[in-house]
Design an enzyme around this catalytic site. Structure first.
Site, PDB file in Angstrom:
ATOM      1  N   HIS A 101       0.847  -1.192   0.000  1.00 36.92           N
ATOM      2  CA  HIS A 101       0.000   0.000   0.000  1.00 36.92           C
ATOM      3  C   HIS A 101       0.883   1.243   0.000  1.00 36.92           C
ATOM      4  O   HIS A 101       1.295   1.731   1.055  1.00 36.92           O
ATOM      5  CB  HIS A 101      -0.918   0.011   1.232  1.00 36.92           C
ATOM      6  CG  HIS A 101      -1.973  -1.041   1.221  1.00 36.92           C
ATOM      7  ND1 HIS A 101      -3.009  -1.041   0.323  1.00 36.92           N
ATOM      8  CD2 HIS A 101      -2.148  -2.135   2.003  1.00 36.92           C
ATOM      9  CE1 HIS A 101      -3.796  -2.092   0.557  1.00 36.92           C
ATOM     10  NE2 HIS A 101      -3.298  -2.772   1.558  1.00 36.92           N
ATOM     11  N   HIS A 111      -0.627  -6.832  -5.150  1.00 39.48           N
ATOM     12  CA  HIS A 111      -0.771  -8.073  -4.383  1.00 39.48           C
ATOM     13  C   HIS A 111      -0.113  -9.202  -5.156  1.00 39.48           C
ATOM     14  O   HIS A 111      -0.163  -9.245  -6.390  1.00 39.48           O
ATOM     15  CB  HIS A 111      -2.256  -8.392  -4.174  1.00 39.48           C
ATOM     16  CG  HIS A 111      -2.523  -9.833  -3.826  1.00 39.48           C
ATOM     17  ND1 HIS A 111      -2.957 -10.754  -4.770  1.00 39.48           N
ATOM     18  CD2 HIS A 111      -2.397 -10.518  -2.664  1.00 39.48           C
ATOM     19  CE1 HIS A 111      -3.097 -11.935  -4.178  1.00 39.48           C
ATOM     20  NE2 HIS A 111      -2.754 -11.822  -2.911  1.00 39.48           N
ATOM     21  N   VAL A 114       2.154 -16.853  -3.913  1.00 37.59           N
ATOM     22  CA  VAL A 114       2.503 -18.157  -4.477  1.00 37.59           C
ATOM     23  C   VAL A 114       2.455 -19.169  -3.342  1.00 37.59           C
ATOM     24  O   VAL A 114       2.905 -18.890  -2.231  1.00 37.59           O
ATOM     25  CB  VAL A 114       3.880 -18.162  -5.170  1.00 37.59           C
ATOM     26  CG1 VAL A 114       3.802 -17.506  -6.530  1.00 37.59           C
ATOM     27  CG2 VAL A 114       4.947 -17.486  -4.321  1.00 37.59           C
ATOM     28  N   ARG A 115       1.930 -20.347  -3.631  1.00 37.43           N
ATOM     29  CA  ARG A 115       1.673 -21.291  -2.543  1.00 37.43           C
ATOM     30  C   ARG A 115       1.714 -22.731  -3.054  1.00 37.43           C
ATOM     31  O   ARG A 115       1.507 -23.010  -4.239  1.00 37.43           O
ATOM     32  CB  ARG A 115       0.316 -21.004  -1.898  1.00 37.43           C
ATOM     33  CG  ARG A 115      -0.834 -21.071  -2.889  1.00 37.43           C
ATOM     34  CD  ARG A 115      -2.126 -20.492  -2.321  1.00 37.43           C
ATOM     35  NE  ARG A 115      -3.218 -20.535  -3.297  1.00 37.43           N
ATOM     36  CZ  ARG A 115      -3.434 -19.594  -4.200  1.00 37.43           C
ATOM     37  NH1 ARG A 115      -2.653 -18.543  -4.272  1.00 37.43           N
ATOM     38  NH2 ARG A 115      -4.446 -19.711  -5.053  1.00 37.43           N
ATOM     39  N   GLY A 263      -7.389 -21.576  11.567  1.00 37.25           N
ATOM     40  CA  GLY A 263      -6.782 -21.154  12.821  1.00 37.25           C
ATOM     41  C   GLY A 263      -5.473 -20.429  12.646  1.00 37.25           C
ATOM     42  O   GLY A 263      -4.606 -20.469  13.529  1.00 37.25           O
ATOM     43  N   ARG A 265      -2.839 -17.109  12.066  1.00 43.95           N
ATOM     44  CA  ARG A 265      -2.598 -15.921  12.881  1.00 43.95           C
ATOM     45  C   ARG A 265      -3.383 -14.747  12.302  1.00 43.95           C
ATOM     46  O   ARG A 265      -3.128 -14.300  11.190  1.00 43.95           O
ATOM     47  CB  ARG A 265      -1.103 -15.605  12.910  1.00 43.95           C
ATOM     48  CG  ARG A 265      -0.723 -14.428  13.790  1.00 43.95           C
ATOM     49  CD  ARG A 265       0.791 -14.311  13.864  1.00 43.95           C
ATOM     50  NE  ARG A 265       1.203 -13.250  14.759  1.00 43.95           N
ATOM     51  CZ  ARG A 265       1.558 -12.021  14.363  1.00 43.95           C
ATOM     52  NH1 ARG A 265       1.534 -11.729  13.072  1.00 43.95           N
ATOM     53  NH2 ARG A 265       1.941 -11.112  15.232  1.00 43.95           N
TER      54      ARG A 265
END
Length: 304
Positions: A101, A111, A114-115, A263, A265
């Protein structure tokens, strides 16, 4: 004997940790003032991550670059909506996600993510896949910036087939769309998910190309616009349009939902939200104004 899929997750994790380091170093250099602060965290159900946030810099009002690797014995509902046979199974998910930002309204919000994900359940064939992409959200768009962004996206896809960029560009347009506003979140980019075609090595290679391509896509735009003058009018419009970013992330984004349901953070998940934002009832820009021009860019099109 080690689990071959866990070895895949280890390879992905090694790359993703390095990617986070490289992106943070480049953004600190670009900003020239502020530094990332790191919160290392652990998740009680398994795994943890490194949340890095840069605030009140010379260029970035806030920039967050997250790495995480989490695991668990119970897939959240958002992960099994399209794969009901895996409900109740275990999982490993690792990735890097970032949202930038800038303070100057002429520099777009950006934005990238990668996963890698894998899931297993007794009696069901284990599965794995990659996902990710990057997208751009300008407030005062410049055609040359949008073309550069999509040129980088197209070129990194090219070695994997001529159909890849059009497919993932369209997927991005469709995913980052505010249905309740009937407008795109920005000018798009790339988005893909459930990628396992062609084997692990090829999918991992493509995902590295996307992760590494983000800086090539974003840095020239930020450098080009960082000294552009602006006043209170532009700043107020930027804060108003940031509200759309909040709406998408809290209403439509599957990543936000997965993080909260698993769950994760909370501070890290909601790091994507802008530090300052405003909402205005039934705002309509003045016809013919630069603010009105933005609407022309919020309809998916072929930018190249």
């Amino acid at each position: 004997m080690s689990n071959p899929m866990s070895q895949q997750a280890d390879l992905a994790e090694t790359y993703l940790r390095g990617l986070q380091d490289r992106i943070c170093a480049a953004l600190e250099q670009l900003d020239g003032l502020a530094r990332f602060e790191e919160d290392a965290w652990q998740r009680a159900a398994g795994g943890g991550g490194r949340t890095r946030v840069l605030r009140e810099g010379a260029l970035f009002e806030q920039a967050g670059v997250n790495f995480s690797r989490v695991s668990g014995n119970q897939l959240p509902p958002s992960a099994t909506a399209h794969r009901p046979e895996l409900a109740g199974g275990s999982f490993i998910a690792t990735g890097v996600s970032l949202v930038l930002h800038p303070r100057n309204p002429h520099i777009p919000t950006a934005h990238a993510n990668v996963r890698y994900f894998e899931a297993s359940k007794p009696g069901v064939e284990p599965v794995w896949w990659f996902g990710g992409g990057f997208d751009l959200t300008p407030f005062y768009p410049y055609d040359e910036d949008v073309r550069h962004w999509h040129t980088v996206a197209r070129d990194l896809c090219a070695p994997y087939g001529n159909e890849v960029y059009p497919r993932y560009k369209t997927w991005c347009d469709e995913y980052f769309y505010l249905k309740h506003r009937d407008e795109a979140r920005g000018v798009g980019g790339l988005f893909y998910d459930d990628l396992n075609e062609g084997g692990f090595a090829r999918c991992f290679d493509f995902t590295r190309a996307v992760g590494d391509g983000f800086l090539a896509a974003y840095l020239p735009i930020a450098e080009r616009r960082k000294d552009t003058d602006y006043g209170e009018r532009e700043r107020e419009f930027q804060l108003y349009r940031r509200g759309r970013y909040v709406e998408f992330n809290l209403v439509w984004d599957r990543g936000t939902l997965f993080g909260l349901q698993s769950g994760g953070r909370t501070e890290s998940i909601l790091m994507s939200l802008p530090p300052r934002v405003r909402f205005e009832y039934a705002y309509t820009p003045e016809p013919g104004s630069p603010e009105a021009k933005l609407a022309e860019y919020l309809k998916p099109r072929d930018w190249l």
